[in-house]
Design an enzyme around this catalytic site. Structure first.
Site, PDB file in Angstrom:
ATOM      1  N   HIS A  69      -7.246  -4.257  10.230  1.00 54.89           N
ATOM      2  CA  HIS A  69      -6.768  -4.131   8.872  1.00 54.89           C
ATOM      3  C   HIS A  69      -5.442  -4.833   8.543  1.00 54.89           C
ATOM      4  O   HIS A  69      -4.623  -5.108   9.249  1.00 54.89           O
ATOM      5  CB  HIS A  69      -7.041  -2.672   8.518  1.00 54.89           C
ATOM      6  CG  HIS A  69      -5.645  -1.616   8.769  1.00 54.89           C
ATOM      7  ND1 HIS A  69      -6.020  -0.491   9.024  1.00 54.89           N
ATOM      8  CD2 HIS A  69      -4.492  -2.211   8.907  1.00 54.89           C
ATOM      9  CE1 HIS A  69      -4.732  -0.010   9.375  1.00 54.89           C
ATOM     10  NE2 HIS A  69      -3.928  -1.017   9.195  1.00 54.89           N
ATOM     11  N   ASN A  98      -7.317  -2.233  14.464  1.00 59.31           N
ATOM     12  CA  ASN A  98      -8.780  -2.521  14.017  1.00 59.31           C
ATOM     13  C   ASN A  98      -8.717  -3.766  12.987  1.00 59.31           C
ATOM     14  O   ASN A  98     -10.045  -4.060  12.532  1.00 59.31           O
ATOM     15  CB  ASN A  98      -9.556  -1.206  13.239  1.00 59.31           C
ATOM     16  CG  ASN A  98      -8.846  -0.915  11.989  1.00 59.31           C
ATOM     17  OD1 ASN A  98      -8.138  -1.711  11.409  1.00 59.31           O
ATOM     18  ND2 ASN A  98      -9.226   0.188  11.351  1.00 59.31           N
ATOM     19  N   ASP A 132       0.771  -1.225   0.005  1.00 58.16           N
ATOM     20  CA  ASP A 132       0.028  -0.014  -0.067  1.00 58.16           C
ATOM     21  C   ASP A 132       0.740   1.287   0.138  1.00 58.16           C
ATOM     22  O   ASP A 132       1.951   1.030   0.219  1.00 58.16           O
ATOM     23  CB  ASP A 132      -0.910   0.142   1.198  1.00 58.16           C
ATOM     24  CG  ASP A 132      -0.277  -0.409   2.657  1.00 58.16           C
ATOM     25  OD1 ASP A 132       0.924  -0.350   2.537  1.00 58.16           O
ATOM     26  OD2 ASP A 132      -0.975  -0.731   3.463  1.00 58.16           O
TER      27      ASP A 132
HETATM   28  C1  GLP Z   1      -0.460   0.618   8.484  1.00 55.46           C
HETATM   29  C2  GLP Z   1      -0.237  -0.110   7.174  1.00 55.46           C
HETATM   30  C3  GLP Z   1      -0.376  -1.894   7.615  1.00 55.46           C
HETATM   31  C4  GLP Z   1       0.342  -2.120   8.707  1.00 55.46           C
HETATM   32  C5  GLP Z   1      -0.405  -1.659   9.822  1.00 55.46           C
HETATM   33  C6  GLP Z   1       0.224  -1.902  11.361  1.00 55.46           C
HETATM   34  O1  GLP Z   1      -1.563   1.464   8.499  1.00 55.46           O
HETATM   35  N1  GLP Z   1      -0.957   0.077   6.279  1.00 55.46           N
HETATM   36  O2  GLP Z   1       0.255  -2.480   6.181  1.00 55.46           O
HETATM   37  O3  GLP Z   1       0.411  -3.599   8.895  1.00 55.46           O
HETATM   38  O4  GLP Z   1      -0.847  -0.196   9.828  1.00 55.46           O
HETATM   39  O5  GLP Z   1       1.353  -0.762  11.405  1.00 55.46           O
HETATM   40  P1  GLP Z   1       2.455  -1.174  12.661  1.00 55.46           P
HETATM   41  O6  GLP Z   1       3.182  -2.313  12.484  1.00 55.46           O
HETATM   42  O7  GLP Z   1       3.119   0.333  12.491  1.00 55.46           O
HETATM   43  O8  GLP Z   1       1.406  -1.143  13.842  1.00 55.46           O
END
Ligand code: GLP
Length: 241
Positions: free
Chosen positions: A138, A136, A67
């Protein structure tokens, strides 16, 4: 699905790097699906070290990132293009022409999204997809909703994600409101999925993904239906299992 619980985030990073290393040793021209966020950073640090030691060769691999934010330049300190260069690509023997991060700057983002999916198919599909998970639930930027969106698409970020990602920006107002993300089918089509989750703030999302119903309100829950998925968790992220 397989769930492995480690003592701490450093061990999770090493385990993830080991799986990616094994993939590249077995198939040097693998197509990797790569992720950003804080979770994969220890993994990338280990891969850089393994590359330095001559254990892992990146020269023949191809990568597709999950992304990117919409509307920030590729060299912006918070862009995922920049993140991948800083955290991995600039430090290993990768051919940058073979690395891909979707563009969040093009005028026609829908065309970018369609072409991104097509490119992955043309490359032979993703051999190993690395994932983090949002608080959440995702994956990529596939936010909670009433359906799983199959293809790469433009996403409106939820307030929870904007708040979670504010830590990377100067203020909440600076966090982009939109992103472009690989869809759920593209992720599910990967031959192997490795999800990393560390820290207590991921514990609920992990529990709902592993033990709850398969539900688009928790997008990672779809992974339970994947034939080859492994969750690498630290104790804190696994604390509600
Ligand atoms: C972001 C990214 C995700 C990632 C998630 C968790 O928004 N788009 O790909 O897995 O959040 O991030 P983190 O590892 O910093 O908690």
């Amino acid at each position: 699905m397989q769930v492995c619980v480690f003592e701490n985030a450093a061990q999770v990073g090493k385990a993830a790097a080991t799986l990616i290393a094994a993939q590249l040793i077995e198939k040097p021209d693998s197509v990797l699906g790569l992720a950003t966020g804080s979770s994969p950073v220890p993994c990338y640090k280990n891969l850089i070290e393994m590359n330095r030691q001559g254990v892992v060769d990146f020269s023949r691999m191809t990568s597709y990132n999950l992304d990117e934010y919409v509307g920030i330049p590729e060299d912006h300190v918070c862009s995922y293009h920049r993140f991948m260069n800083d955290e991995l690509f600039d430090h290993v023997n990768v051919n940058k022409a073979n690395t891909h991060v979707p563009s969040g700057l093009a005028e026609d983002l829908d065309a970018v999204a369609a072409a991104y999916d097509e490119d992955i198919v043309k490359a032979g599909g993703i051999d190993l997809q690395l994932l983090g998970i949002g608080r959440n639930g995702h994956i990529g930027f596939n936010e909670p909703g009433d359906k799983f969106i199959p293809g790469c698409h433009v996403v409106e970020l939820t307030q929870s994600t904007i708040e979670a990602n504010t830590r990377f920006f100067d203020s909440e107002a600076d966090v982009p409101r939109k992103a472009i993300s690989l869809g759920i089918s593209s992720i599910m089509n990967a031959r192997k999925v490795v999800l990393i989750a560390t820290g207590a703030d991921k514990a609920e999302a992990v529990r709902l993904s592993v033990k709850g119903a398969v539900d688009p309100q928790v997008q990672a829950s779809i992974l339970r239906t994947h034939p080859n998925v492994i969750f690498l968790l630290d104790k804190a992220a696994a604390s509600q299992l």
